[in-house]
Motif scaffolding. Structure first.
Motif, PDB file in Angstrom:
ATOM      1  N   LEU A  25       0.825  -1.208   0.000  1.00  0.00           N
ATOM      2  CA  LEU A  25       0.000   0.000   0.000  1.00  0.00           C
ATOM      3  C   LEU A  25       0.856   1.254   0.000  1.00  0.00           C
ATOM      4  O   LEU A  25       1.949   1.272   0.576  1.00  0.00           O
ATOM      5  CB  LEU A  25      -0.913   0.001   1.228  1.00  0.00           C
ATOM      6  N   PRO A  26       0.355   2.321  -0.611  1.00  0.00           N
ATOM      7  CA  PRO A  26       1.087   3.583  -0.580  1.00  0.00           C
ATOM      8  C   PRO A  26       1.171   4.146   0.841  1.00  0.00           C
ATOM      9  O   PRO A  26       0.246   3.964   1.648  1.00  0.00           O
ATOM     10  CB  PRO A  26       0.247   4.525  -1.450  1.00  0.00           C
ATOM     11  N   GLU A  27       2.270   4.823   1.128  1.00  0.00           N
ATOM     12  CA  GLU A  27       2.417   5.464   2.428  1.00  0.00           C
ATOM     13  C   GLU A  27       1.286   6.462   2.642  1.00  0.00           C
ATOM     14  O   GLU A  27       0.796   7.095   1.702  1.00  0.00           O
ATOM     15  CB  GLU A  27       3.764   6.177   2.544  1.00  0.00           C
ATOM     16  N   LYS A  28       0.878   6.586   3.874  1.00  0.00           N
ATOM     17  CA  LYS A  28      -0.175   7.491   4.328  1.00  0.00           C
ATOM     18  C   LYS A  28      -1.569   7.071   3.872  1.00  0.00           C
ATOM     19  O   LYS A  28      -2.517   7.827   3.997  1.00  0.00           O
ATOM     20  CB  LYS A  28       0.110   8.936   3.923  1.00  0.00           C
ATOM     21  N   SER A  29      -1.699   5.863   3.331  1.00  0.00           N
ATOM     22  CA  SER A  29      -3.037   5.405   2.960  1.00  0.00           C
ATOM     23  C   SER A  29      -3.724   4.794   4.180  1.00  0.00           C
ATOM     24  O   SER A  29      -3.082   4.365   5.136  1.00  0.00           O
ATOM     25  CB  SER A  29      -2.983   4.409   1.801  1.00  0.00           C
ATOM     26  N   ARG A  30      -5.019   4.794   4.125  1.00  0.00           N
ATOM     27  CA  ARG A  30      -5.827   4.223   5.208  1.00  0.00           C
ATOM     28  C   ARG A  30      -5.864   2.700   5.032  1.00  0.00           C
ATOM     29  O   ARG A  30      -6.139   2.187   3.954  1.00  0.00           O
ATOM     30  CB  ARG A  30      -7.245   4.790   5.135  1.00  0.00           C
ATOM     31  N   PHE A  31      -5.604   1.989   6.110  1.00  0.00           N
ATOM     32  CA  PHE A  31      -5.596   0.533   6.156  1.00  0.00           C
ATOM     33  C   PHE A  31      -6.619   0.181   7.229  1.00  0.00           C
ATOM     34  O   PHE A  31      -6.452   0.569   8.390  1.00  0.00           O
ATOM     35  CB  PHE A  31      -4.177   0.084   6.541  1.00  0.00           C
ATOM     36  N   TRP A  32      -7.690  -0.512   6.882  1.00  0.00           N
ATOM     37  CA  TRP A  32      -8.765  -0.664   7.850  1.00  0.00           C
ATOM     38  C   TRP A  32      -9.556  -1.952   7.666  1.00  0.00           C
ATOM     39  O   TRP A  32      -9.440  -2.630   6.650  1.00  0.00           O
ATOM     40  CB  TRP A  32      -9.668   0.550   7.832  1.00  0.00           C
ATOM     41  N   LEU A  33     -10.372  -2.236   8.668  1.00  0.00           N
ATOM     42  CA  LEU A  33     -11.203  -3.433   8.676  1.00  0.00           C
ATOM     43  C   LEU A  33     -12.232  -3.300   9.779  1.00  0.00           C
ATOM     44  O   LEU A  33     -12.201  -2.348  10.557  1.00  0.00           O
ATOM     45  CB  LEU A  33     -10.335  -4.676   8.909  1.00  0.00           C
ATOM     46  N   ASP A  34     -13.145  -4.254   9.837  1.00  0.00           N
ATOM     47  CA  ASP A  34     -14.143  -4.315  10.901  1.00  0.00           C
ATOM     48  C   ASP A  34     -13.925  -5.595  11.700  1.00  0.00           C
ATOM     49  O   ASP A  34     -13.610  -6.637  11.132  1.00  0.00           O
ATOM     50  CB  ASP A  34     -15.566  -4.376  10.337  1.00  0.00           C
ATOM     51  N   VAL A  35     -14.135  -5.523  12.998  1.00  0.00           N
ATOM     52  CA  VAL A  35     -14.066  -6.693  13.876  1.00  0.00           C
ATOM     53  C   VAL A  35     -15.398  -6.793  14.602  1.00  0.00           C
ATOM     54  O   VAL A  35     -15.861  -5.815  15.195  1.00  0.00           O
ATOM     55  CB  VAL A  35     -12.918  -6.565  14.906  1.00  0.00           C
ATOM     56  N   LEU A  36     -15.995  -7.960  14.544  1.00  0.00           N
ATOM     57  CA  LEU A  36     -17.268  -8.163  15.209  1.00  0.00           C
ATOM     58  C   LEU A  36     -17.110  -7.973  16.714  1.00  0.00           C
ATOM     59  O   LEU A  36     -16.168  -8.489  17.326  1.00  0.00           O
ATOM     60  CB  LEU A  36     -17.798  -9.564  14.903  1.00  0.00           C
ATOM     61  N   LYS A  37     -18.008  -7.191  17.286  1.00  0.00           N
ATOM     62  CA  LYS A  37     -17.983  -6.923  18.719  1.00  0.00           C
ATOM     63  C   LYS A  37     -18.069  -8.245  19.478  1.00  0.00           C
ATOM     64  O   LYS A  37     -18.876  -9.108  19.153  1.00  0.00           O
ATOM     65  CB  LYS A  37     -19.159  -6.015  19.081  1.00  0.00           C
ATOM     66  N   GLY A  38     -17.194  -8.401  20.466  1.00  0.00           N
ATOM     67  CA  GLY A  38     -17.134  -9.636  21.223  1.00  0.00           C
ATOM     68  C   GLY A  38     -15.998 -10.546  20.779  1.00  0.00           C
ATOM     69  O   GLY A  38     -15.642 -11.488  21.472  1.00  0.00           O
ATOM     70  N   ASN A  39     -15.404 -10.241  19.628  1.00  0.00           N
ATOM     71  CA  ASN A  39     -14.253 -11.019  19.147  1.00  0.00           C
ATOM     72  C   ASN A  39     -12.999 -10.389  19.754  1.00  0.00           C
ATOM     73  O   ASN A  39     -12.199  -9.741  19.076  1.00  0.00           O
ATOM     74  CB  ASN A  39     -14.215 -11.023  17.618  1.00  0.00           C
ATOM     75  N   ASP A  40     -12.853 -10.580  21.053  1.00  0.00           N
ATOM     76  CA  ASP A  40     -11.794  -9.910  21.811  1.00  0.00           C
ATOM     77  C   ASP A  40     -10.392 -10.318  21.375  1.00  0.00           C
ATOM     78  O   ASP A  40      -9.476  -9.496  21.386  1.00  0.00           O
ATOM     79  CB  ASP A  40     -11.983 -10.152  23.303  1.00  0.00           C
ATOM     80  N   ALA A  41     -10.204 -11.569  20.972  1.00  0.00           N
ATOM     81  CA  ALA A  41      -8.878 -12.012  20.517  1.00  0.00           C
ATOM     82  C   ALA A  41      -8.470 -11.241  19.265  1.00  0.00           C
ATOM     83  O   ALA A  41      -7.324 -10.794  19.146  1.00  0.00           O
ATOM     84  CB  ALA A  41      -8.868 -13.511  20.252  1.00  0.00           C
ATOM     85  N   ALA A  42      -9.404 -11.048  18.344  1.00  0.00           N
ATOM     86  CA  ALA A  42      -9.102 -10.293  17.125  1.00  0.00           C
ATOM     87  C   ALA A  42      -8.842  -8.825  17.458  1.00  0.00           C
ATOM     88  O   ALA A  42      -7.907  -8.217  16.917  1.00  0.00           O
ATOM     89  CB  ALA A  42     -10.234 -10.424  16.116  1.00  0.00           C
ATOM     90  N   LEU A  43      -9.651  -8.235  18.327  1.00  0.00           N
ATOM     91  CA  LEU A  43      -9.440  -6.837  18.713  1.00  0.00           C
ATOM     92  C   LEU A  43      -8.046  -6.640  19.304  1.00  0.00           C
ATOM     93  O   LEU A  43      -7.331  -5.701  18.930  1.00  0.00           O
ATOM     94  CB  LEU A  43     -10.496  -6.381  19.719  1.00  0.00           C
ATOM     95  N   THR A  44      -7.654  -7.520  20.181  1.00  0.00           N
ATOM     96  CA  THR A  44      -6.317  -7.436  20.787  1.00  0.00           C
ATOM     97  C   THR A  44      -5.231  -7.586  19.728  1.00  0.00           C
ATOM     98  O   THR A  44      -4.249  -6.847  19.723  1.00  0.00           O
ATOM     99  CB  THR A  44      -6.162  -8.504  21.887  1.00  0.00           C
ATOM    100  N   PHE A  45      -5.401  -8.543  18.826  1.00  0.00           N
ATOM    101  CA  PHE A  45      -4.430  -8.760  17.755  1.00  0.00           C
ATOM    102  C   PHE A  45      -4.235  -7.480  16.943  1.00  0.00           C
ATOM    103  O   PHE A  45      -3.106  -7.043  16.708  1.00  0.00           O
ATOM    104  CB  PHE A  45      -4.889  -9.913  16.853  1.00  0.00           C
ATOM    105  N   TYR A  46      -5.328  -6.868  16.501  1.00  0.00           N
ATOM    106  CA  TYR A  46      -5.216  -5.672  15.660  1.00  0.00           C
ATOM    107  C   TYR A  46      -4.660  -4.475  16.433  1.00  0.00           C
ATOM    108  O   TYR A  46      -3.879  -3.696  15.880  1.00  0.00           O
ATOM    109  CB  TYR A  46      -6.557  -5.334  15.004  1.00  0.00           C
ATOM    110  N   LEU A  47      -5.037  -4.324  17.681  1.00  0.00           N
ATOM    111  CA  LEU A  47      -4.455  -3.255  18.504  1.00  0.00           C
ATOM    112  C   LEU A  47      -2.944  -3.443  18.619  1.00  0.00           C
ATOM    113  O   LEU A  47      -2.176  -2.480  18.488  1.00  0.00           O
ATOM    114  CB  LEU A  47      -5.106  -3.216  19.884  1.00  0.00           C
ATOM    115  N   ASN A  48      -2.501  -4.671  18.839  1.00  0.00           N
ATOM    116  CA  ASN A  48      -1.068  -4.960  18.927  1.00  0.00           C
ATOM    117  C   ASN A  48      -0.354  -4.734  17.599  1.00  0.00           C
ATOM    118  O   ASN A  48       0.855  -4.473  17.588  1.00  0.00           O
ATOM    119  CB  ASN A  48      -0.825  -6.391  19.419  1.00  0.00           C
ATOM    120  N   PHE A  49      -1.078  -4.820  16.506  1.00  0.00           N
ATOM    121  CA  PHE A  49      -0.499  -4.596  15.178  1.00  0.00           C
ATOM    122  C   PHE A  49      -0.452  -3.105  14.839  1.00  0.00           C
ATOM    123  O   PHE A  49       0.091  -2.717  13.819  1.00  0.00           O
ATOM    124  CB  PHE A  49      -1.303  -5.360  14.113  1.00  0.00           C
TER     125      PHE A  49
END
Length: 165
Positions: free
Chosen positions: A114-138
């Motif tokens: 991806l080009p620098e300064k571009s937005r990189f995003w996704l959605d995580v289903l509420k309650g999927n705490d393992a995924a939320l933690t993973f993405y926060l750590n990333f």
């Protein structure tokens, strides 16, 4: 990492699309029944993850249809597309291969294109705490709540692509 744990991340081949779908579906069957129910999970797998959809997504987005391969076996998959930046539609690791760095490597490989300064995003289903933690750590930040799946909201996770100086 032990030699048996080694994997490579690369663009998928047409022959690996089914294996990427299988990994995604195994991941869904472990994660989503507790969030949306087993029947809803199976129904979404049948529609959102149909063989035809995966092959179509591979054809339109080969550059971002990536797999992690370990000993000639697909053990992870990521796919996304341009949508107000780059939207990660899927990131899944075989449930038996978690905690080997596969998800991080898949995301890193995706982000590197991806080009620098571009937005990189996704959605995580509420309650999927393992995924939320993973993405926060990333390095993703938690954003707004949006409509998710079958009445369960999702949380927008996003970051801006930065290159090391």
């Amino acid at each position: 990492m032990a030699e048996a744990d080694q994997f490579i991340v690369r663009q998928a081949t047409a022959d690996e699309v089914q294996a990427a779908r299988d990994v995604t579906n195994r991941s869904w069957l472990v994660t989503y029944p507790s969030l949306i129910g087993l029947e809803e999970t199976r129904a979404l797998i049948a529609t959102k993850h149909s063989v035809e959809k995966f092959h179509h997504q591979f054809e339109i987005g080969r550059d971002q249809f990536l797999v992690a391969v370990q000993k000639d076996r697909v053990v992870g998959h990521v796919w996304g597309f341009e949508k107000d930046g780059f939207y990660v539609d899927r990131l899944h690791v075989d449930p038996n291969c978690k905690r080997l760095g596969i998800g991080s490597e898949l995301l890193s490989a995706c982000e590197a294109t991806l080009p620098e300064k571009s937005r990189f995003w996704l959605d995580v289903l509420k309650g999927n705490d393992a995924a939320l933690t993973f993405y926060l750590n990333f390095g993703f930040e938690r954003g707004a709540e949006v409509e998710g799946l079958v009445g369960v909201n999702a949380i927008v996770m996003e970051k801006t692509v930065r290159r090391p100086s």
